[in-house]
Write an enzyme that holds these catalytic residues in place. Structure first.
Site, PDB file in Angstrom:
ATOM      1  N   LYS A  83       0.703  -1.089  -0.086  1.00 14.11           N
ATOM      2  CA  LYS A  83       0.257   0.072   0.024  1.00 14.11           C
ATOM      3  C   LYS A  83       0.914   1.245  -0.162  1.00 14.11           C
ATOM      4  O   LYS A  83       1.898   1.458   0.819  1.00 14.11           O
ATOM      5  CB  LYS A  83      -1.000  -0.059   1.183  1.00 14.11           C
ATOM      6  CG  LYS A  83      -2.357   0.609   0.963  1.00 14.11           C
ATOM      7  CD  LYS A  83      -3.182   0.170   2.077  1.00 14.11           C
ATOM      8  CE  LYS A  83      -4.345   0.684   2.158  1.00 14.11           C
ATOM      9  NZ  LYS A  83      -5.221   0.688   3.280  1.00 14.11           N
TER      10      LYS A  83
HETATM   11  O1  G3P Z   1      -8.990   1.483   3.974  1.00 14.85           O
HETATM   12  C1  G3P Z   1      -8.785   2.800   4.422  1.00 14.85           C
HETATM   13  C2  G3P Z   1      -9.580   3.081   5.676  1.00 14.85           C
HETATM   14  O2  G3P Z   1      -9.378   2.272   6.510  1.00 14.85           O
HETATM   15  C3  G3P Z   1      -9.809   4.434   6.190  1.00 14.85           C
HETATM   16  O3  G3P Z   1     -10.835   4.543   6.995  1.00 14.85           O
HETATM   17  O4  G3P Z   1     -12.631   5.372   8.304  1.00 14.85           O
HETATM   18  O5  G3P Z   1     -10.364   5.850   8.575  1.00 14.85           O
HETATM   19  O6  G3P Z   1     -11.435   6.938   6.631  1.00 14.85           O
HETATM   20  P1  G3P Z   1     -11.353   5.859   7.708  1.00 14.85           P
END
Ligand code: G3P
Length: 224
Positions: A83
């Site tokens: 990633k």
């Molecule tokens: O895969 C990316 C994700 O983990 C981000 O999620 O909820 O932190 O925006 P969030």
């Protein structure tokens, strides 16, 4: 649409795996930090539990550092996908790694043109973060629809992972938009299963069943 789980928690990954719906796992530095144990140990455990794409993020921001970390991470297991954030150095690293046969998941994508560049650089996956766009009063899913259109226009093979999913409607809209993958927190996977009419339907069937004599085959099954 493939379903990935967005977590580094091995118990959640096991529970989702047991459902038979899991195609892969995505992690990020925040998710890793919640586990209070080593990055490599976490990744090795995930690779033992899931036979699918497993994204692990680099921390360096410079090209050389990204490559160094990516090569180490990809040595852990054949299913590890690197990633990499969508920056200049990130795109360079993605392209170099593609030349070495190492797959990248380009993360922190917030515009269709960033996604176009990731595909040109030969990313295996692009991760538009829809929840974070919703957070700032944009319609995150519009980004997914635009990326889908651009990738279809030019037959790019890069797979779209809808990320930063916060609730079931995000998953529905990702599937309607033709996303290749949704990466979903465990809590939302559980929400996808639940329906109040399923619960009341089960309750009614079981109440009615009390009027039926217990079948011999069920009695036998209990003793086997
Ligand atoms: O895969 C990316 C994700 O983990 C981000 O999620 O909820 O932190 O925006 P969030």
């Amino acid at each position: 649409m493939k379903i990935f789980i967005d977590t580094a928690n091995i118990e959640e990954i096991k529970k989702a795996g047991e459902l038979g719906v899991l195609d892969g796992v995505t992690t990020n530095p925040t998710l890793i930090s919640r586990e209070n144990r080593g990055f490599t140990d976490i990744l090795k455990d995930i690779c033992r539990v899931v036979d699918g794409s497993i994204s692990a993020e680099v921390i360096s921001l410079d090209y050389e550092g990204m490559l160094r970390e990516a090569r180490s991470l990809s040595g852990i297991h054949k299913n590890i996908v690197i990633k990499i954030p969508l920056t200049k150095d990130g795109l360079r690293a993605v392209n170099t790694l593609a030349g070495e046969g190492v797959k990248s998941n380009v993360t922190l994508c917030f515009s269709p043109l960033q996604a176009l560049l990731a595909a040109k650089a030969k990313a295996a996956y692009i991760s538009p973060f829809i929840g974070r766009l919703d957070d700032i009063a944009h319609t995150g899913m519009d980004l997914v629809r635009r990326i889908r259109k651009i990738y279809d226009n030019y037959a790019f093979k890069t797979e779209i992972i809808v990320a930063s999913i916060r609730h079931p409607v995000h998953v529905l809209e990702a599937a309607m938009a033709g996303a290749d993958i949704a990466t979903i927190p465990y809590k939302v996977i559980e929400q996808l299963i639940k329906h109040p009419l399923t619960d009341t339907g089960i309750k009614k069937f079981l109440e009615d069943w009390k009027k039926v004599p217990e079948p011999e085959i069920f009695k036998k099954a209990k003793t086997n």
